[in-house]
Structures are given as structure tokens and as C-alpha cells.
Write a protein that holds these residues in place. Structure first.
Motif, PDB file in Angstrom:
ATOM      1  N   ASN A  60     -74.796 -32.799 -13.177  1.00 57.80           N
ATOM      2  CA  ASN A  60     -74.554 -31.750 -14.176  1.00 57.80           C
ATOM      3  C   ASN A  60     -75.370 -31.994 -15.438  1.00 57.80           C
ATOM      4  O   ASN A  60     -75.895 -31.043 -16.038  1.00 57.80           O
ATOM      5  CB  ASN A  60     -73.067 -31.679 -14.508  1.00 57.80           C
ATOM      6  CG  ASN A  60     -72.301 -30.847 -13.502  1.00 57.80           C
ATOM      7  OD1 ASN A  60     -72.406 -31.049 -12.307  1.00 57.80           O
ATOM      8  ND2 ASN A  60     -71.518 -29.894 -13.982  1.00 57.80           N
ATOM      9  N   ALA A  61     -75.469 -33.256 -15.858  1.00 53.47           N
ATOM     10  CA  ALA A  61     -76.290 -33.563 -17.030  1.00 53.47           C
ATOM     11  C   ALA A  61     -77.754 -33.235 -16.753  1.00 53.47           C
ATOM     12  O   ALA A  61     -78.460 -32.684 -17.611  1.00 53.47           O
ATOM     13  CB  ALA A  61     -76.138 -35.037 -17.401  1.00 53.47           C
ATOM     14  N   LEU A  62     -78.195 -33.544 -15.541  1.00 54.61           N
ATOM     15  CA  LEU A  62     -79.577 -33.243 -15.145  1.00 54.61           C
ATOM     16  C   LEU A  62     -79.825 -31.736 -15.160  1.00 54.61           C
ATOM     17  O   LEU A  62     -80.842 -31.261 -15.677  1.00 54.61           O
ATOM     18  CB  LEU A  62     -79.828 -33.811 -13.749  1.00 54.61           C
ATOM     19  CG  LEU A  62     -81.273 -33.848 -13.258  1.00 54.61           C
ATOM     20  CD1 LEU A  62     -82.117 -34.780 -14.116  1.00 54.61           C
ATOM     21  CD2 LEU A  62     -81.320 -34.307 -11.800  1.00 54.61           C
ATOM     22  N   ALA A  63     -78.873 -30.990 -14.620  1.00 60.06           N
ATOM     23  CA  ALA A  63     -79.008 -29.526 -14.611  1.00 60.06           C
ATOM     24  C   ALA A  63     -79.021 -28.970 -16.032  1.00 60.06           C
ATOM     25  O   ALA A  63     -79.819 -28.086 -16.359  1.00 60.06           O
ATOM     26  CB  ALA A  63     -77.861 -28.911 -13.812  1.00 60.06           C
ATOM     27  N   GLY A  64     -78.156 -29.491 -16.871  1.00 57.46           N
ATOM     28  CA  GLY A  64     -78.091 -28.997 -18.242  1.00 57.46           C
ATOM     29  C   GLY A  64     -79.347 -29.276 -19.033  1.00 57.46           C
ATOM     30  O   GLY A  64     -79.761 -28.469 -19.882  1.00 57.46           O
ATOM     31  N   LEU A  65     -79.980 -30.400 -18.757  1.00 57.47           N
ATOM     32  CA  LEU A  65     -81.186 -30.779 -19.516  1.00 57.47           C
ATOM     33  C   LEU A  65     -82.455 -30.127 -18.982  1.00 57.47           C
ATOM     34  O   LEU A  65     -83.430 -29.981 -19.722  1.00 57.47           O
ATOM     35  CB  LEU A  65     -81.359 -32.301 -19.487  1.00 57.47           C
ATOM     36  CG  LEU A  65     -80.331 -33.106 -20.289  1.00 57.47           C
ATOM     37  CD1 LEU A  65     -80.451 -34.596 -19.976  1.00 57.47           C
ATOM     38  CD2 LEU A  65     -80.526 -32.877 -21.790  1.00 57.47           C
ATOM     39  N   THR A  66     -82.466 -29.742 -17.707  1.00 52.85           N
ATOM     40  CA  THR A  66     -83.688 -29.205 -17.104  1.00 52.85           C
ATOM     41  C   THR A  66     -83.712 -27.684 -17.001  1.00 52.85           C
ATOM     42  O   THR A  66     -84.772 -27.111 -16.741  1.00 52.85           O
ATOM     43  CB  THR A  66     -83.898 -29.794 -15.692  1.00 52.85           C
ATOM     44  OG1 THR A  66     -82.741 -29.523 -14.887  1.00 52.85           O
ATOM     45  CG2 THR A  66     -84.122 -31.297 -15.768  1.00 52.85           C
ATOM     46  N   ARG A  67     -82.574 -27.039 -17.204  1.00 59.68           N
ATOM     47  CA  ARG A  67     -82.528 -25.582 -17.026  1.00 59.68           C
ATOM     48  C   ARG A  67     -82.452 -24.838 -18.353  1.00 59.68           C
ATOM     49  O   ARG A  67     -81.937 -23.729 -18.430  1.00 59.68           O
ATOM     50  CB  ARG A  67     -81.321 -25.199 -16.159  1.00 59.68           C
ATOM     51  CG  ARG A  67     -81.408 -25.740 -14.748  1.00 59.68           C
ATOM     52  CD  ARG A  67     -80.194 -25.366 -13.931  1.00 59.68           C
ATOM     53  NE  ARG A  67     -80.208 -25.991 -12.615  1.00 59.68           N
ATOM     54  CZ  ARG A  67     -79.234 -25.892 -11.716  1.00 59.68           C
ATOM     55  NH1 ARG A  67     -78.157 -25.165 -12.011  1.00 59.68           N
ATOM     56  NH2 ARG A  67     -79.323 -26.484 -10.543  1.00 59.68           N
TER      57      ARG A  67
END
Length: 244
Positions: free
Chosen positions: A131-138
Motif C-alpha cells: 500500500n505504501a508503494l502504491a501510494g508513493l508511485t501512483r
């Protein structure tokens, strides 16, 4: 409105039960056999609940710290090549069942809360990381360009722009980790950790369904409260960020 009233009623019921469980003995008496006690009294239900929640809170905090740090590192230009490695590390807890982690940790850490914390920590890494990865990349490219155009440093963009915008999605990952950890923590009682699993295990050993219902009920109500509490926080944060 109906949902909030139901949550309030659940909270009041749970608090009343934990403070004065004997008051609810008639409710659980039909689930006992051979005049067995209706309420678990070997340990305080309130103290077991607080100990259970403490273990979960520590595990979720540790999982969040490590997972978010990894997500930040692999979304920087210099760390993108380590994304597969980070995914492998955070997937370890999902690959090995918590029971297996407990079995491996007990010889090293001994019985008690330590092995349970390790199991919960590993199990909670993946949801927060993804989720952190998705939040930072999208995030919108326009936002990044605006931050660059305003002269922000990389550190300022991270703390003032990227992480705040990723926060709602990050909270969703923490919600999932917290709910999973809450249920998983019950197995900690098999290695002498003070959790609500003690009540459930005691009920299974003595064939006292009342005990099993009490342990499961407390965990279930708290899981519902945590789920909706995080969900409400996510909505508040999203609205403040203009994402609602």
C-alpha cells in the motif's frame, strides 16, 4: 447514523463485559456442560485484552516502520533496482505460516511474547509495504512537477508532498495488517504469550463452548472497531488531502 449507533453499542457492550464479566454469566451459561463455569476466571479478561492489544500495536508499529522505509527506498531513483528484493523480504511473513515462525522463534527467544511479536511483525509487512508503494508511485505527475518547480528538495518533497498524499492508502494497509494481526495473535498463547487465545484454548481443552465464544467475541468486536476506526480515519485524511 445507524452504523455509528451500532459501533457505539458494540463498544459499550465490550467495555461492560470486560469490566464486569460475571454480570453476563447468564448469557453464556447455556453453552456450558456439567455445571462448568460460564465465565473464564483463570486470568482477568481485561488484562488479557490489554496485553493482546499491546502485542498487536507493537507489531503493527514495527511492520509499518520497516515497510514504509523499504517503500521509500525502492521508490527513489537510486533504490529502484532493489524493488524485487524488498518484495521478497516483505513476502516472507506471508510465505511461512505464523505457527511455523513461532516454532522457529521459540528455541531462540524462548516462550512468551517475543516469538509472537516476530510472527506478527513478519505477517504484517506485506500489506503495509504494497500500500505504501502504491501510494508513493501512483501520484499525479503534475504534483511532482509543481513540487520541483517550487524549488523543494528531495527530502521536502517526500515529507511535505509524497507521504501526505500517500497517507490514505498507507492507512488502508495498516488497517489490514492490524485486523490480521489481531486474529493471528491468538496463537501466541500456544507459546505462553498473554493473549485472548488463552481463553479460546482453555475452552477447547475443557470442551467449554462458553470460553471459546468469549475469546472469539472479544477479538471479533475489537476487529470490527479497528476496521471502522481506521476506515473513518482514512476518509478524514483523504478529504483533507482533496482525495475524498
Amino acid at each position: 447514523m445507524t452504523g455509528r449507533i451500532a459501533l457505539l453499542a458494540l463498544t459499550v457492550f465490550l467495555l461492560a463485559f470486560l469490566i464486569s464479566p460475571q454480570t453476563f454469566a447468564p448469557l453464556f451459561q447455556p453453552f456450558t456442560k456439567n455445571d462448568a463455569p460460564a465465565i473464564y476466571v483463570q486470568s482477568s479478561l481485561l488484562s488479557l485484552t490489554l496485553s493482546h492489544l499491546t502485542l498487536v500495536a507493537l507489531a503493527v508499529a514495527a511492520s509499518t516502520l520497516v515497510a514504509v522505509t523499504l517503500a521509500i527506498l525502492v521508490t527513489r531513483q537510486s533504490g529502484r533496482e532493489f524493488l524485487p528484493l524488498a518484495r521478497t523480504i516483505t513476502s516472507v511473513g506471508q510465505t511461512f505460516p505464523p505457527v511455523a515462525v513461532l516454532a522457529l522463534a521459540v528455541p531462540v527467544l524462548g516462550f512468551g511474547a517475543g516469538p509472537t511479536l516476530i510472527a506478527l511483525f513478519l505477517y504484517g509487512l506485506l500489506p503495509v509495504f504494497e500500500n505504501a508503494l502504491a501510494g508513493l508511485t501512483r501520484q499525479s505527475p503534475q504534483v511532482t512537477e509543481a513540487a520541483l518547480g517550487s524549488g523543494m528538495t528531495a527530502s521536502q518533497r517526500l515529507w511535505q508532498v509524497e507521504l501526505p498524499l500517500a497517507l490514505p492508502i498507507l492507512l488502508a494497509g495498516m488497517r489490514l495488517t492490524a485486523v490480521i494481526s489481531l486474529g493471528t495473535a491468538t496463537i501466541g498463547s500456544t507459546v505462553a504469550a498473554n493473549t485472548l487465545g488463552e481463553v479460546i484454548i482453555a475452552g477447547l481443552i475443557s470442551s467449554n463452548t462458553a470460553y471459546v465464544l468469549q475469546g472469539g467475541m472479544i477479538v471479533g468486536i475489537i476487529a470490527v472497531l479497528i476496521h471502522y476506526g481506521f476506515q473513518h480515519l482514512e476518509q478524514i485524511v483523504a478529504r483533507r488531502r482533496g482525495q475524498g
